[in-house]
Design a protein around this motif. Structure first.
Motif, PDB file in Angstrom:
ATOM      1  N   CYS A  93      -3.823  -2.938  -3.203  1.00  0.00           N
ATOM      2  CA  CYS A  93      -3.984  -2.411  -2.014  1.00  0.00           C
ATOM      3  C   CYS A  93      -5.511  -1.848  -2.186  1.00  0.00           C
ATOM      4  O   CYS A  93      -5.629  -0.848  -3.255  1.00  0.00           O
ATOM      5  N   ARG A 147      -7.498   0.871   4.324  1.00  0.00           N
ATOM      6  CA  ARG A 147      -6.573   0.466   3.096  1.00  0.00           C
ATOM      7  C   ARG A 147      -6.271  -1.096   3.702  1.00  0.00           C
ATOM      8  O   ARG A 147      -6.005  -1.219   4.915  1.00  0.00           O
ATOM      9  N   CYS A 190       0.724  -1.075  -0.001  1.00  0.00           N
ATOM     10  CA  CYS A 190       0.011  -0.033  -0.047  1.00  0.00           C
ATOM     11  C   CYS A 190       0.826   1.286  -0.024  1.00  0.00           C
ATOM     12  O   CYS A 190       0.262   2.235   0.465  1.00  0.00           O
TER      13      CYS A 190
END
Length: 215
Positions: free
Chosen positions: A123, A97, A86
């Protein structure tokens, strides 16, 4: 809806009981297993992805393989680091996330004539109350589910089949095996569509009876 959710633990418990009581000579099943990353290790999820609501920073994994049961299931391969997956997705108010690892398995795990795609990570930035299933749908469409809500395909793989039983000759080879301290039961374990349908119907019936009684 609340009553149905309350009935889910009963269904899960029944499924786990049946899984542990399977026949000694049972063959494997070809399916997507669901994993959660905790303490640097993969742990076989105890709930289906539609019921897990991960926190921001969570790492979740899916592995397609042939497995006899949860103790025999193969973990997602490769590294699984939230910071790396991410890195290019900044935090946003009202959202979270979730790092997803999607392992399509090996040629030995694949249905006849199918070629598994390369392992991928993604992500997913989703609303703060989203489930893992929501996060998966955000980054790996098309998804395919059967009538019992079993996850059959991610990113369109495989094109056909869902938790089908595989003869001993079709047993997977290679990859990490689950079990030990990292293993555990999961609703992702296929036990047979007929049994799942009966248990699911019983759970819904119980939920409706409670709802009618309260009304």
């Amino acid at each position: 809806m609340t009553a149905v959710r309350r009935a889910v633990p009963v269904l899960v418990a029944a499924l786990l009981l049946l899984a542990s009581a399977g026949p000694a000579g049972a063959t494997g099943y070809r399916y997507w297993s669901f994993w959660e990353r905790t303490g640097g290790h993969w742990t076989y999820a105890t709930q289906g992805p539609a019921f897990v609501r991960p926190d921001d920073g969570a790492v979740q994994g899916f592995r397609f393989a042939v497995s006899a049961d949860s103790a025999d299931a193969s973990r997602p391969r490769g590294t699984a680091d939230f910071g790396a997956v991410c890195a290019g997705t900044p935090a946003k108010p009202g959202a979270k996330r979730v790092a997803l690892v999607i392992d399509f398995g090996t040629r030995a795990d694949a249905p006849s004539g199918a070629r598994p795609p390369a392992r991928r990570t993604a992500c997913a930035r989703v609303p703060s109350d989203a489930t893992t299933a929501d996060a998966l749908a955000a980054v790996a469409k098309p998804l395919r589910y059967d009538t019992n809500a079993l996850l059959c395909a991610i990113a369109g793989y495989p094109r056909e089949g869902c938790g089908e039983q595989v003869a001993a000759g079709g047993k997977r080879s290679g990859g990490e095996a689950g079990g030990g301290s990292d293993g555990g039961p999961s609703l992702g374990l296929p036990i047979g569509a007929g049994v799942v349908a009966v248990l699911a119907g019983a759970a819904v019936w119980q939920a409706r009876r409670r709802r009618d009684a309260s009304g």
